[in-house]
Scaffold this motif. Structure first.
Motif, PDB file in Angstrom:
ATOM      1  N   LYS A  52       8.980  18.898  -9.051  1.00 45.93           N
ATOM      2  CA  LYS A  52       9.106  17.657  -8.280  1.00 45.93           C
ATOM      3  C   LYS A  52       9.468  18.019  -6.843  1.00 45.93           C
ATOM      4  CE  LYS A  52       9.270  14.721 -11.876  1.00 45.93           C
ATOM      5  NZ  LYS A  52       8.423  13.647 -12.161  1.00 45.93           N
ATOM      6  N   LEU A  53       8.778  17.401  -5.912  1.00 43.54           N
ATOM      7  CA  LEU A  53       9.143  17.499  -4.511  1.00 43.54           C
ATOM      8  C   LEU A  53      10.076  16.332  -4.245  1.00 43.54           C
ATOM      9  CD1 LEU A  53       8.766  18.690  -1.657  1.00 43.54           C
ATOM     10  CD2 LEU A  53       6.844  17.138  -1.373  1.00 43.54           C
ATOM     11  N   CYS A  54      11.288  16.611  -3.806  1.00 41.42           N
ATOM     12  CA  CYS A  54      12.295  15.573  -3.595  1.00 41.42           C
ATOM     13  C   CYS A  54      12.598  15.439  -2.109  1.00 41.42           C
ATOM     14  CB  CYS A  54      13.569  15.904  -4.358  1.00 41.42           C
ATOM     15  SG  CYS A  54      13.324  15.946  -6.139  1.00 41.42           S
ATOM     16  N   ILE A  55      12.580  14.201  -1.638  1.00 38.19           N
ATOM     17  CA  ILE A  55      12.876  13.910  -0.243  1.00 38.19           C
ATOM     18  C   ILE A  55      14.074  12.971  -0.220  1.00 38.19           C
ATOM     19  CG2 ILE A  55      11.988  12.975   1.924  1.00 38.19           C
ATOM     20  CD1 ILE A  55       9.125  13.404   0.710  1.00 38.19           C
ATOM     21  N   VAL A  56      15.184  13.444   0.346  1.00 37.66           N
ATOM     22  CA  VAL A  56      16.393  12.634   0.468  1.00 37.66           C
ATOM     23  C   VAL A  56      16.291  11.899   1.798  1.00 37.66           C
ATOM     24  CG1 VAL A  56      18.905  12.644   0.571  1.00 37.66           C
ATOM     25  CG2 VAL A  56      17.715  14.342  -0.836  1.00 37.66           C
ATOM     26  N   MET A  57      16.308  10.568   1.734  1.00 39.40           N
ATOM     27  CA  MET A  57      16.146   9.779   2.953  1.00 39.40           C
ATOM     28  C   MET A  57      17.115   8.614   2.988  1.00 39.40           C
ATOM     29  SD  MET A  57      12.329   8.521   1.673  1.00 39.40           S
ATOM     30  CE  MET A  57      11.654   8.870   3.209  1.00 39.40           C
ATOM     31  N   GLU A  58      17.289   8.072   4.192  1.00 35.50           N
ATOM     32  CA  GLU A  58      18.201   6.942   4.319  1.00 35.50           C
ATOM     33  C   GLU A  58      17.658   5.734   3.564  1.00 35.50           C
ATOM     34  OE1 GLU A  58      18.760   6.110   8.465  1.00 35.50           O
ATOM     35  OE2 GLU A  58      16.660   5.657   8.794  1.00 35.50           O
ATOM     36  N   TYR A  59      18.556   4.919   3.096  1.00 29.90           N
ATOM     37  CA  TYR A  59      18.212   3.727   2.321  1.00 29.90           C
ATOM     38  C   TYR A  59      17.771   2.611   3.261  1.00 29.90           C
ATOM     39  CZ  TYR A  59      18.830  -0.386  -0.606  1.00 29.90           C
ATOM     40  OH  TYR A  59      18.640  -1.557  -1.285  1.00 29.90           O
ATOM     41  N   ALA A  60      16.659   1.990   2.939  1.00 27.18           N
ATOM     42  CA  ALA A  60      16.153   0.849   3.711  1.00 27.18           C
ATOM     43  C   ALA A  60      16.225  -0.383   2.816  1.00 27.18           C
ATOM     44  CB  ALA A  60      14.719   1.104   4.166  1.00 27.18           C
ATOM     45  N   ASP A  61      17.138  -1.284   3.114  1.00 33.25           N
ATOM     46  CA  ASP A  61      17.345  -2.435   2.232  1.00 33.25           C
ATOM     47  C   ASP A  61      16.257  -3.498   2.350  1.00 33.25           C
ATOM     48  OD1 ASP A  61      18.053  -3.383   4.717  1.00 33.25           O
ATOM     49  OD2 ASP A  61      20.013  -4.118   4.115  1.00 33.25           O
ATOM     50  N   GLY A  62      15.353  -3.345   3.288  1.00 33.32           N
ATOM     51  CA  GLY A  62      14.278  -4.327   3.447  1.00 33.32           C
ATOM     52  C   GLY A  62      13.085  -4.082   2.542  1.00 33.32           C
ATOM     53  N   GLY A  63      13.113  -3.056   1.718  1.00 39.20           N
ATOM     54  CA  GLY A  63      11.979  -2.735   0.860  1.00 39.20           C
ATOM     55  C   GLY A  63      11.016  -1.800   1.557  1.00 39.20           C
ATOM     56  N   ASP A  64       9.905  -1.498   0.894  1.00 40.19           N
ATOM     57  CA  ASP A  64       8.952  -0.579   1.512  1.00 40.19           C
ATOM     58  C   ASP A  64       7.889  -1.326   2.309  1.00 40.19           C
ATOM     59  OD1 ASP A  64       6.675  -1.235  -0.174  1.00 40.19           O
ATOM     60  OD2 ASP A  64       7.606  -0.048  -1.747  1.00 40.19           O
ATOM     61  N   LEU A  65       7.199  -0.596   3.150  1.00 41.46           N
ATOM     62  CA  LEU A  65       6.218  -1.177   4.058  1.00 41.46           C
ATOM     63  C   LEU A  65       5.083  -1.867   3.304  1.00 41.46           C
ATOM     64  CD1 LEU A  65       5.308  -1.595   6.958  1.00 41.46           C
ATOM     65  CD2 LEU A  65       4.235   0.660   6.877  1.00 41.46           C
ATOM     66  N   ASN A  66       4.654  -1.285   2.198  1.00 43.56           N
ATOM     67  CA  ASN A  66       3.572  -1.870   1.413  1.00 43.56           C
ATOM     68  C   ASN A  66       3.930  -3.283   0.938  1.00 43.56           C
ATOM     69  OD1 ASN A  66       1.037  -1.850   0.081  1.00 43.56           O
ATOM     70  ND2 ASN A  66       2.058  -1.308  -1.824  1.00 43.56           N
ATOM     71  N   LYS A  67       5.158  -3.474   0.460  1.00 41.13           N
ATOM     72  CA  LYS A  67       5.584  -4.796  -0.014  1.00 41.13           C
ATOM     73  C   LYS A  67       5.641  -5.802   1.136  1.00 41.13           C
ATOM     74  CE  LYS A  67       8.257  -3.204  -3.951  1.00 41.13           C
ATOM     75  NZ  LYS A  67       9.583  -3.026  -4.534  1.00 41.13           N
ATOM     76  N   ILE A  68       6.083  -5.363   2.283  1.00 35.90           N
ATOM     77  CA  ILE A  68       6.169  -6.254   3.447  1.00 35.90           C
ATOM     78  C   ILE A  68       4.775  -6.681   3.882  1.00 35.90           C
ATOM     79  CG2 ILE A  68       6.815  -6.371   5.892  1.00 35.90           C
ATOM     80  CD1 ILE A  68       9.193  -4.508   5.151  1.00 35.90           C
ATOM     81  N   ILE A  69       3.840  -5.759   3.917  1.00 35.50           N
ATOM     82  CA  ILE A  69       2.464  -6.081   4.306  1.00 35.50           C
ATOM     83  C   ILE A  69       1.852  -7.076   3.330  1.00 35.50           C
ATOM     84  CG2 ILE A  69       0.125  -5.138   4.512  1.00 35.50           C
ATOM     85  CD1 ILE A  69       1.462  -2.574   5.656  1.00 35.50           C
ATOM     86  N   LYS A  70       2.010  -6.830   2.034  1.00 35.18           N
ATOM     87  CA  LYS A  70       1.454  -7.743   1.026  1.00 35.18           C
ATOM     88  C   LYS A  70       2.076  -9.132   1.127  1.00 35.18           C
ATOM     89  CE  LYS A  70      -0.031  -4.409  -2.411  1.00 35.18           C
ATOM     90  NZ  LYS A  70       0.155  -3.870  -3.758  1.00 35.18           N
ATOM     91  N   LYS A  71       3.378  -9.182   1.390  1.00 36.64           N
ATOM     92  CA  LYS A  71       4.078 -10.455   1.490  1.00 36.64           C
ATOM     93  C   LYS A  71       3.587 -11.287   2.687  1.00 36.64           C
ATOM     94  CE  LYS A  71       8.789 -12.262   1.749  1.00 36.64           C
ATOM     95  NZ  LYS A  71      10.203 -11.901   1.835  1.00 36.64           N
ATOM     96  N   ARG A  72       3.221 -10.634   3.760  1.00 40.11           N
ATOM     97  CA  ARG A  72       2.806 -11.324   4.976  1.00 40.11           C
ATOM     98  C   ARG A  72       1.339 -11.720   4.994  1.00 40.11           C
ATOM     99  NH1 ARG A  72       6.309  -9.164  10.024  1.00 40.11           N
ATOM    100  NH2 ARG A  72       8.306  -9.325   8.983  1.00 40.11           N
ATOM    101  N   ARG A  73       0.575 -11.283   4.023  1.00 44.63           N
ATOM    102  CA  ARG A  73      -0.856 -11.624   3.973  1.00 44.63           C
ATOM    103  C   ARG A  73      -1.056 -13.055   3.602  1.00 44.63           C
ATOM    104  NH1 ARG A  73      -4.164  -6.536   1.561  1.00 44.63           N
ATOM    105  NH2 ARG A  73      -3.961  -5.303   3.421  1.00 44.63           N
TER     106      ARG A  73
END
Length: 73
Positions: A52-73
């Motif tokens: 597994k390639l693991c990437i530790v990143m900061e938490y974004a409470d707004g969700g991911d970009l894909n969900k935001i794009i779908k929601k705005r369509r």
């Protein structure tokens, strides 16, 4: 690292061919070096013994970009 909330994104690189696997690791390492207010900060990149390639990143409470794009369509 601070006590900030983080997430770990796991990518199964076992299913990738060698070139794709190397490219994924290279991209993750580049992300680690980026610093911009509109880009989620990546703190650490590592591979597990199980492939597994693991990437530790900061938490974004707004969700991911894909969900935001779908929601705005």
């Amino acid at each position: 690292m601070s006590k900030a909330l983080c997430v770990v994104k796991e990518i199964d690189v076992n299913q990738m061919d060698d070139n794709d696997r190397k490219a994924a690791v290279r991209e993750a390492k580049i992300m680690e070096k980026l610093s911009h207010p509109n880009i989620i900060k990546s703190h650490e990149v590592y591979k597990t013994k199980r492939g597994k390639l693991c990437i530790v990143m900061e938490y974004a409470d707004g969700g991911d970009l894909n969900k935001i794009i779908k929601k705005r369509r």
